[in-house]
Design a protein around this motif. Structure first.
Motif, short mmCIF file in Angstrom:
data_model
loop_
_atom_site.label_atom_id
_atom_site.label_comp_id
_atom_site.label_asym_id
_atom_site.label_seq_id
_atom_site.Cartn_x
_atom_site.Cartn_y
_atom_site.Cartn_z
N ALA A 203 0.84 -1.35 -0.38
CA ALA A 203 0.44 -0.12 -0.05
C ALA A 203 0.87 1.46 -0.02
N LYS A 204 2.22 1.41 0.88
CA LYS A 204 3.09 2.37 0.63
C LYS A 204 4.77 2.21 1.00
N MET A 205 5.15 2.61 1.14
CA MET A 205 6.95 2.32 1.47
C MET A 205 6.91 3.19 2.61
N ASP A 206 8.08 2.43 3.13
CA ASP A 206 8.66 3.77 4.77
C ASP A 206 9.88 4.29 4.62
N VAL A 207 10.38 5.40 4.09
CA VAL A 207 11.29 5.91 4.50
C VAL A 207 11.88 6.06 5.63
N PHE A 208 13.08 5.10 5.97
CA PHE A 208 13.25 5.29 7.79
C PHE A 208 14.83 6.65 7.45
N GLY A 209 13.77 7.79 8.61
CA GLY A 209 15.09 8.50 8.78
C GLY A 209 14.84 9.55 7.96
N THR A 210 15.46 10.84 7.38
CA THR A 210 15.79 11.90 6.94
C THR A 210 16.77 13.08 7.33
N ASP A 211 16.97 12.57 8.41
CA ASP A 211 17.74 13.42 9.13
C ASP A 211 19.35 13.95 9.16
N TYR A 212 19.36 12.58 8.20
CA TYR A 212 20.95 12.21 8.13
C TYR A 212 21.67 13.11 7.41
N PRO A 213 23.21 13.12 7.86
CA PRO A 213 23.99 14.16 7.32
C PRO A 213 24.33 14.16 5.51
N THR A 214 23.46 14.19 4.93
CA THR A 214 23.44 13.69 3.46
C THR A 214 22.81 14.68 3.27
N PRO A 215 23.33 15.23 1.42
CA PRO A 215 22.31 16.38 0.78
C PRO A 215 20.78 16.29 1.36
N ASP A 216 19.67 15.60 1.09
CA ASP A 216 18.55 15.70 1.41
C ASP A 216 17.76 14.78 2.55
N GLY A 217 19.42 14.86 3.26
CA GLY A 217 18.68 13.64 5.06
C GLY A 217 18.70 12.26 4.60
N THR A 218 18.66 11.60 3.66
CA THR A 218 18.23 9.68 3.58
C THR A 218 20.00 9.47 3.07
N CYS A 219 19.61 8.62 4.00
CA CYS A 219 20.74 8.00 3.18
C CYS A 219 21.11 7.84 2.24
N VAL A 220 22.59 7.36 2.37
CA VAL A 220 22.64 7.59 1.00
C VAL A 220 24.17 6.35 0.69
N ARG A 221 22.98 5.37 -0.70
CA ARG A 221 24.42 4.15 -0.87
C ARG A 221 24.84 3.36 -2.25
N ASP A 222 25.76 3.03 -2.37
CA ASP A 222 26.57 2.68 -3.56
C ASP A 222 25.68 1.21 -4.08
N TYR A 223 24.47 1.48 -5.17
CA TYR A 223 23.93 0.67 -5.50
C TYR A 223 25.01 -0.16 -7.06
N ILE A 224 25.07 -1.40 -6.29
CA ILE A 224 25.87 -2.53 -7.86
C ILE A 224 24.61 -4.05 -7.52
N HIS A 225 24.31 -3.16 -9.65
CA HIS A 225 23.70 -5.11 -10.41
C HIS A 225 23.93 -5.72 -9.77
N VAL A 226 23.56 -6.83 -9.78
CA VAL A 226 23.42 -8.06 -9.07
C VAL A 226 24.93 -8.35 -10.29
N THR A 227 24.25 -8.66 -11.27
CA THR A 227 25.04 -9.21 -12.72
C THR A 227 26.26 -9.10 -12.36
N ASP A 228 26.95 -7.53 -11.53
CA ASP A 228 27.92 -6.81 -11.98
C ASP A 228 28.52 -7.78 -11.18
N LEU A 229 27.53 -8.10 -10.00
CA LEU A 229 28.32 -8.21 -8.49
C LEU A 229 28.40 -9.35 -8.55
N VAL A 230 28.42 -10.95 -8.92
CA VAL A 230 28.32 -11.97 -9.03
C VAL A 230 29.38 -11.86 -10.73
N GLY A 231 29.53 -10.91 -11.38
CA GLY A 231 30.66 -11.03 -13.05
C GLY A 231 32.07 -10.80 -11.43
N ALA A 232 31.82 -9.97 -10.10
CA ALA A 232 32.89 -9.73 -9.40
C ALA A 232 33.12 -11.13 -8.67
#
Length: 328
Positions: A203-232
């Motif tokens: 019905a909806k999704m939750d965002v956990f935390g909007t007050d982090y010390p990041t440009p828009d206040g939400t967590c920043v992550r490095d997203y890697i495609h699973v196909t590239d990961l198994v290639g590693a």
């Protein structure tokens, strides 16, 4: 030569089996099917249903199939759950992995590839974070993986066992050919949750935390495609078989996206303005974690090919639509 893939019926493991099979490798999968699926295991692999914590079973599988390398995925992976159930995480991720290592040593397996996590860094003081950065995990999940890294390091020093530890950043996406994807019910991966919400499965999704010390206040992550990961992983296997030294390497792209940026991308790809609620921070979540992937590229020769966030989201969206119709 045969590769043993623990957790090969799960999300990343099933992609690994495809990568190995496409490369002409012989594969045996060991999985207890607690979160994996029989249908996710490519028929070119042999599936053994069992617990990786059963050292005698692992030794039997290794001997019966002529295993020369182990790629170890099986683990519990949800950070907040690890905070609530630390002993369960130490059992699954540390104690049972010790049994797999002991079986490898007992049977003379010489190559071991371990799926670790960027959670071992905690909140890095310098980014992108390199492998020699301080390891300061902020959750039992991260600690369980770090202890396992230490065990593998020490076992390799004492025995004829070389290893590659791959520290994953945020894995997402699905096989470009639509053969497998993230299929675990109630998975917590951000992109999967957002895509499911766009499809009306939540019905909806939750965002956990909007007050982090990041440009828009939400967590920043490095997203890697699973196909590239198994290639590693395949590159790591080639490295070890060629006589390469034991090593630790990050698996990420070197650039991050915030939670809000990911949601915007999913809305753009799906063209659905799904509902998002904002909630307090979850325990154990770091503000921002982005990889320095130089070591994987220079030593392993890893060449990622799916870095675009839109492509990652499109693959996840296509898989979720197929999953709704029963992929098995």
């Amino acid at each position: 030569m045969t590769v043993l893939v623990t957790g090969g019926a799960g999300y990343i493991g099933s992609h690994m089996v495809l990568e190995l099979a496409d490369a002409g490798e012989k594969i045996v999968v060991l999985d207890n099917l607690s979160t994996g699926f029989v249908w996710a295991v490519d028929p070119r692999a042999t599936l053994v249903v069992g617990d990786m914590g059963n050292q005698a079973l692992v030794e039997t599988v290794i001997r019966q199939h002529g295993v020369d390398a182990i790629i170890h995925f099986a683990a519990k992976i949800v950070v907040p759950d690890s905070v609530a159930d630390p002993l369960g995480y130490y059992l699954a991720n540390t104690v049972k992995t010790r049994a797999v290592m002991a079986a490898a040593v007992a049977t003379g397996v010489k190559h071991f590839i371990f799926s670790s996590t960027a959670a071992v860094y905690g909140t890095p003081k310098v980014m992108p974070v390199a492998e020699d950065a301080p390891t300061q995990p902020e959750s039992p999940y991260g600690t369980s993986k770090l202890i396992t890294e230490w065990m593998l390091r020490d076992a390799s020093a004492a025995h004829d066992l070389r290893h590659v530890v791959l520290r994953y950043f945020n894995v997402a996406g699905a096989d470009p050919q639509g053969r497998t994807g993230q299929s675990t019910p109630n998975a917590t991966h951000l992109i999967k949750v957002a895509v499911q919400t766009a499809l009306g499965l939540r019905a909806k999704m939750d965002v956990f935390g909007t007050d982090y010390p990041t440009p828009d206040g939400t967590c920043v992550r490095d997203y890697i495609h699973v196909t590239d990961l198994v290639g590693a992983h395949l590159a790591a296997l080639k490295h070890l078989r060629a006589g390469g030294a034991s090593m630790v390497a990050n698996c990420g792209y070197g650039h991050g996206y915030s939670v809000k940026e990911v949601i915007d991308t999913v809305r753009e790809v799906t063209r659905v303005p799904f509902k998002v609620d904002y909630a307090p921070r979850r325990p154990g979540d770091a503000a921002a974690v982005v990889a320095d992937p130089t070591r994987a590229k220079t030593i392993l020769g890893w060449k990622p090919a799916h870095e675009d966030l839109n492509e990652i989201v499109q693959a996840a969206y296509a898989w979720e639509r197929r999953l709704a119709n029963g992929p098995g």
